[in-house]
Design an enzyme around this catalytic site. Structure first.
Site, PDB file in Angstrom:
ATOM      1  N   ASP A  65      -2.595  95.450 -29.027  1.00  0.00           N
ATOM      2  CA  ASP A  65      -1.551  94.663 -29.681  1.00  0.00           C
ATOM      3  C   ASP A  65      -0.357  94.593 -28.735  1.00  0.00           C
ATOM      4  O   ASP A  65      -0.264  95.374 -27.777  1.00  0.00           O
ATOM      5  CB  ASP A  65      -1.164  95.341 -31.003  1.00  0.00           C
ATOM      6  CG  ASP A  65      -0.261  94.495 -31.884  1.00  0.00           C
ATOM      7  OD1 ASP A  65      -0.117  93.283 -31.611  1.00  0.00           O
ATOM      8  OD2 ASP A  65       0.313  95.045 -32.845  1.00  0.00           O
TER       9      ASP A  65
ATOM     10  N   ARG B 236       5.641  88.612 -46.188  1.00  0.00           N
ATOM     11  CA  ARG B 236       5.558  89.054 -44.791  1.00  0.00           C
ATOM     12  C   ARG B 236       6.968  89.445 -44.373  1.00  0.00           C
ATOM     13  O   ARG B 236       7.866  88.597 -44.332  1.00  0.00           O
ATOM     14  CB  ARG B 236       5.021  87.935 -43.900  1.00  0.00           C
ATOM     15  CG  ARG B 236       4.923  88.330 -42.417  1.00  0.00           C
ATOM     16  CD  ARG B 236       4.434  87.161 -41.579  1.00  0.00           C
ATOM     17  NE  ARG B 236       4.536  87.462 -40.165  1.00  0.00           N
ATOM     18  CZ  ARG B 236       3.591  88.038 -39.433  1.00  0.00           C
ATOM     19  NH1 ARG B 236       2.456  88.374 -39.994  1.00  0.00           N
ATOM     20  NH2 ARG B 236       3.768  88.269 -38.140  1.00  0.00           N
TER      21      ARG B 236
END
Length: 334
Positions: free
Chosen positions: A235, A111
């Site tokens: 988002d 990530r």
């Protein structure tokens, strides 16, 4: 044992452009199988004896917890390396890190920032690598999202109208457009025309739609976008790693695209609201407080009334991260 009609053994999950519709649908169905096992308390330590490592340049609550619980449920050993615990990219190159970790571990989650970094890990490690988020794509989130949609529309995903509000060129905008194209949904991006995905990615998705029956379009008109929508998605307006100085610009650009009760009223009566989290729907965070003090707004990308409404599926979606990650790891490590 869970049936394996599709063979993904040894594959990495870097972006869904690399996967066929059948493979993506298989991962969604497998996620549902693992959810059923978890809900019924049925042990599923199918990967006992294997070990995985989680490499995090960007911190996250849901990604870390879902990978750790999924790994342990499957019987694996899990190592977490936070941004300060690895020399990757500093004292040791991505290539060298990959070649070392590939000898210790059976799988690697990454990530971070650059898509090229996760691609390099996959190319050099010799083991499956899973993209837990980069600046370009967020494929593990996509499987969870589509599981959530399918649970609410059991007749199937194909043909649903899926609308993303906000910065359409961020990793979520890119990934949702790709996933909807692959699975035959009608994707609508609603945001400033300056914040559209790369033209080459849009064209690639439109080509995919010719095969799947989906479609891709963009608009700056919230009412046109939301009308008859089955899924409304948004988002946060500023991604991790972007400078705080951009808040003023993003608030100005994206406030017209906030998901409100009015927006939801234009959608189909059975429409659901989704958000990958974290969300600034109130002032119960440090950043939310600071934004309220500085700019006088108490809600950003979504109104609290929508976030907390009966149409909201954000926490089911968050739970589904664990089940989908379990499916991805099982399918690629088995």
């Amino acid at each position: 044992m869970i049936d394996m009609p599709v063979n993904l053994s040894g594959r990495s999950l870097l972006k869904l452009l690399d996967f066929t519709p059948d493979e993506i649908n298989y991962l969604i169905d497998l996620s549902q199988d693992f959810k059923n096992l978890k809900r019924t308390g049925t042990p599923h330590r199918y990967l006992e004896g294997k070990n995985i490592v989680l490499l995090f340049q960007k911190t996250s609550t849901r990604t870390r917890c879902s990978f750790e619980v999924a790994g342990m449920d499957l019987g694996m050993g899990v190592t977490y390396l936070d941004p300060g615990s690895s020399q990757m990219g500093k004292k040791e190159s991505i290539e060298d890190t990959a070649r070392v970790l590939g000898r210790f571990y059976d799988g690697i989650e990454f990530r971070g920032f650059k898509q090229s970094d996760v691609e390099e890990l996959a190319a050099k490690s010799g083991v499956p690598v899973w993209n837990g988020l980069t600046d370009e794509f967020h494929p593990t989130q996509m499987i969870a999202d589509m599981l959530t949609v399918k649970e609410n529309f059991p007749m199937g995903l194909k043909g649903l109208k899926f609308v993303f509000f906000g910065d359409c060129r961020n990793n979520m905008g890119n990934s949702l457009m790709v996933t909807c194209s692959k699975l035959g949904l009608h994707f609508v991006g609603c945001g400033p025309k300056e914040l559209k995905p790369e033209a080459s990615l849009i064209e690639k998705c439109k080509e995919i739609c010719k095969e799947t029956g989906g479609s891709v379009e963009f608009t700056e008109d919230p009412q046109s976008a939301a009308t008859d929508a089955n899924v409304i998605y948004t988002d946060i307006w500023l991604s991790m790693g972007e400078p705080d100085e951009l808040w003023e610009q993003r608030i100005k650009e994206l406030s017209p695209f906030r998901v409100t009760k009015q927006v939801m009223s234009w959608a189909s009566p059975d429409a659901i609201f989704m958000h990958c989290l974290p969300s600034f729907h109130d002032t119960n965070t440090t950043i939310g407080e600071e934004i309220a003090e500085k700019f006088g707004i108490t809600e950003m990308e979504v109104e609290d009334d929508v976030f907390e409404s009966t149409q909201s599926r954000v926490f089911e979606e968050a739970e589904n991260r664990m089940h989908s990650i379990k499916a991805i790891m099982y399918a690629t490590l088995r």
